[in-house]
Design an enzyme around this catalytic site. Structure first.
Site, PDB file in Angstrom:
ATOM      1  N   CYS A   1     -26.468 -27.221  81.675  1.00  0.00           N
ATOM      2  CA  CYS A   1     -25.878 -27.893  80.963  1.00  0.00           C
ATOM      3  C   CYS A   1     -24.080 -28.035  80.729  1.00  0.00           C
ATOM      4  CB  CYS A   1     -25.838 -27.934  78.931  1.00  0.00           C
ATOM      5  SG  CYS A   1     -26.058 -26.330  78.203  1.00  0.00           S
TER       6      CYS A   1
ATOM      7  N   THR B   1     -29.337 -34.344  75.466  1.00  0.00           N
ATOM      8  CA  THR B   1     -28.713 -34.931  74.520  1.00  0.00           C
ATOM      9  C   THR B   1     -30.466 -36.063  73.643  1.00  0.00           C
ATOM     10  OG1 THR B   1     -26.974 -35.404  75.269  1.00  0.00           O
ATOM     11  CG2 THR B   1     -27.627 -37.174  73.740  1.00  0.00           C
TER      12      THR B   1
ATOM     13  N   VAL C   1     -33.740 -35.172  72.903  1.00  0.00           N
ATOM     14  CA  VAL C   1     -33.989 -34.444  72.006  1.00  0.00           C
ATOM     15  C   VAL C   1     -33.573 -34.103  70.865  1.00  0.00           C
ATOM     16  CG1 VAL C   1     -35.798 -32.390  71.531  1.00  0.00           C
ATOM     17  CG2 VAL C   1     -35.918 -33.593  74.223  1.00  0.00           C
ATOM     18  N   GLY C   2     -32.385 -33.516  71.083  1.00  0.00           N
ATOM     19  CA  GLY C   2     -30.948 -33.757  70.413  1.00  0.00           C
ATOM     20  C   GLY C   2     -31.256 -34.367  68.901  1.00  0.00           C
TER      21      GLY C   2
ATOM     22  N   GLY D   1     -30.455 -28.720  74.537  1.00  0.00           N
ATOM     23  CA  GLY D   1     -31.273 -29.092  75.450  1.00  0.00           C
ATOM     24  C   GLY D   1     -30.564 -30.328  75.403  1.00  0.00           C
TER      25      GLY D   1
ATOM     26  N   GLU E   1     -26.821 -28.018  71.073  1.00  0.00           N
ATOM     27  CA  GLU E   1     -25.638 -27.972  71.549  1.00  0.00           C
ATOM     28  C   GLU E   1     -26.954 -28.679  72.780  1.00  0.00           C
ATOM     29  OE1 GLU E   1     -24.758 -26.585  75.768  1.00  0.00           O
ATOM     30  OE2 GLU E   1     -25.574 -24.489  74.734  1.00  0.00           O
TER      31      GLU E   1
END
Length: 360
Positions: free
Chosen positions: A253, A199, A201-202, A197, A219
């Protein structure tokens, strides 16, 4: 499960879901080769028997032709399954490794399982980016908690319905919901967390996992450049750029975001990009089902705001080389009801200041 704005697993049930998977894993792992193959075959059966329904529910969000969408919605899952079913026995074998001087010994590399793996999928490819990691997790002998995206809620509902029918619930469970349910899943202390998802939220996922020292595989999205050598065939280049950029309406992405090309080739490339748009979509891009639409109204409005920044600003509109208000071939009106955003190509973009470069 309780009905809210999206399907959500009750928060107090999530620790029990993860706990039961861990109990089963601790008691029965490592799972045999035969069991792993049987579960992968069941997943293959799930895809084969429900392909039309899966593609139909994805089309509710992206408004695409199932005959076209199957290539990028389900084919990668089918390919990975075939590869794993063919090669799993070889993958499971210990590997001999020679240690260099001064050890000069031969050792064996033996693969071990993680335990309970959480897979958090995004909305842009809500099936393949959920099931492809599941294939690897099952093949490696893990138990799995799947968390489909709440943005594509009907896909999540279908996944929650199908998974228990085909896969052993002692090793695979589905948790539905949004941030609260995701946090509850992570706080149940997974052995590995996988997230695909944004960046933004990552970073939140990684921070939450760090509290429990849970290993994380991320990822994430980003800005993807294309560098063009002067010797390249720009006809071929234009097709590859447009295919990658417009697949899933750019909601990908890996899609190329911006291009570095020498000044003498700029106009030629723009001309070739126009030709590719004609070839791919003709003059009916707003109605063809080969061009995907935006997943929901919130994301549509976010993108429309950026589009309007260039269309309605006299200075910024000069950067539009395809899809501008004076473009007789490729200027189309956006459509909120259909969540349709037409393609637009910009030139001479400022990397530091332009609104488009702040987008992921």
């Amino acid at each position: 499960m309780t009905e809210e704005k999206y399907l959500a697993t009750p928060l107090d049930e999530i620790p029990n879901i993860v706990g039961k998977l861990r109990q089963h894993f601790n008691k029965n792992a490592p799972f045999s080769y035969e069991f792993r193959i049987q579960q992968l075959q069941q997943l293959q059966k799930l895809i084969e028997e429900n392909e039309k329904e899966i593609l139909a529910v994805c089309a509710e969000y992206f408004k695409e032709d199932a005959r076209f969408a199957v290539g990028f919605r389900l084919f990668p899952v089918k390919y990975d399954l075939g590869l794993m079913l063919t090669n799993l026995k070889e993958y499971m074998k210990p590997k001999s490794i020679s240690q260099p001087f001064p050890m000069n010994v031969k050792i064996k590399k033996v693969y071990s399982v993680q335990g309970v793996v959480g897979i958090i999928a995004p909305w842009n490819f809500p099936v393949s980016l959920l099931l492809r990691p599941l294939i690897g997790a099952i093949a490696a002998g893990n138990c799995v908690v799947l968390k489909p995206s709440e943005v594509t809620d009907n896909v999540a509902r279908l996944i929650a319905k199908l998974i228990p029918k085909y896969l052993d619930p002692k090793i695979v469970q589905v948790v539905c919901g949004g941030p609260k349910e995701t946090n509850a899943m992570i706080n149940a202390k997974l052995d590995l967390c996988m997230f695909t998802g944004s960046t933004f939220v990552g970073k939140l996922i990684m921070k939450a996992c760090a509290e429990h020292l849970t290993p994380v595989i991320l990822e994430l999205g980003g800005k993807n450049p294309v560098f063009l050598d002067d010797k390249l065939d720009l006809k071929v280049v234009a097709k590859r750029i447009m295919y990658g950029r417009l697949l899933n309406c750019g909601q990908l992405c890996l899609s190329p975001e911006y291009v570095f090309v020498s000044k003498q080739n700029v106009n030629t490339l723009i001309s070739e990009l126009r030709q590719v748009l004609k070839e791919f979509y003709g003059d009916k891009i707003e109605t063809t089902q080969r061009f995907s639409h935006i997943v929901n109204t919130n994301h549509f409005r976010r993108l429309k705001k950026i589009r309007d920044y260039y269309l309605l600003n006299d200075t910024e509109s000069k950067k539009i080389v395809i899809g501008g208000p004076n473009d007789k071939e490729f200027f189309f009106k956006d459509n909120e009801k259909e969540r349709f955003i037409p393609p637009m190509v910009l030139s001479n973009v400022d990397f530091e200041k332009d609104a488009i470069m702040a987008e992921e």
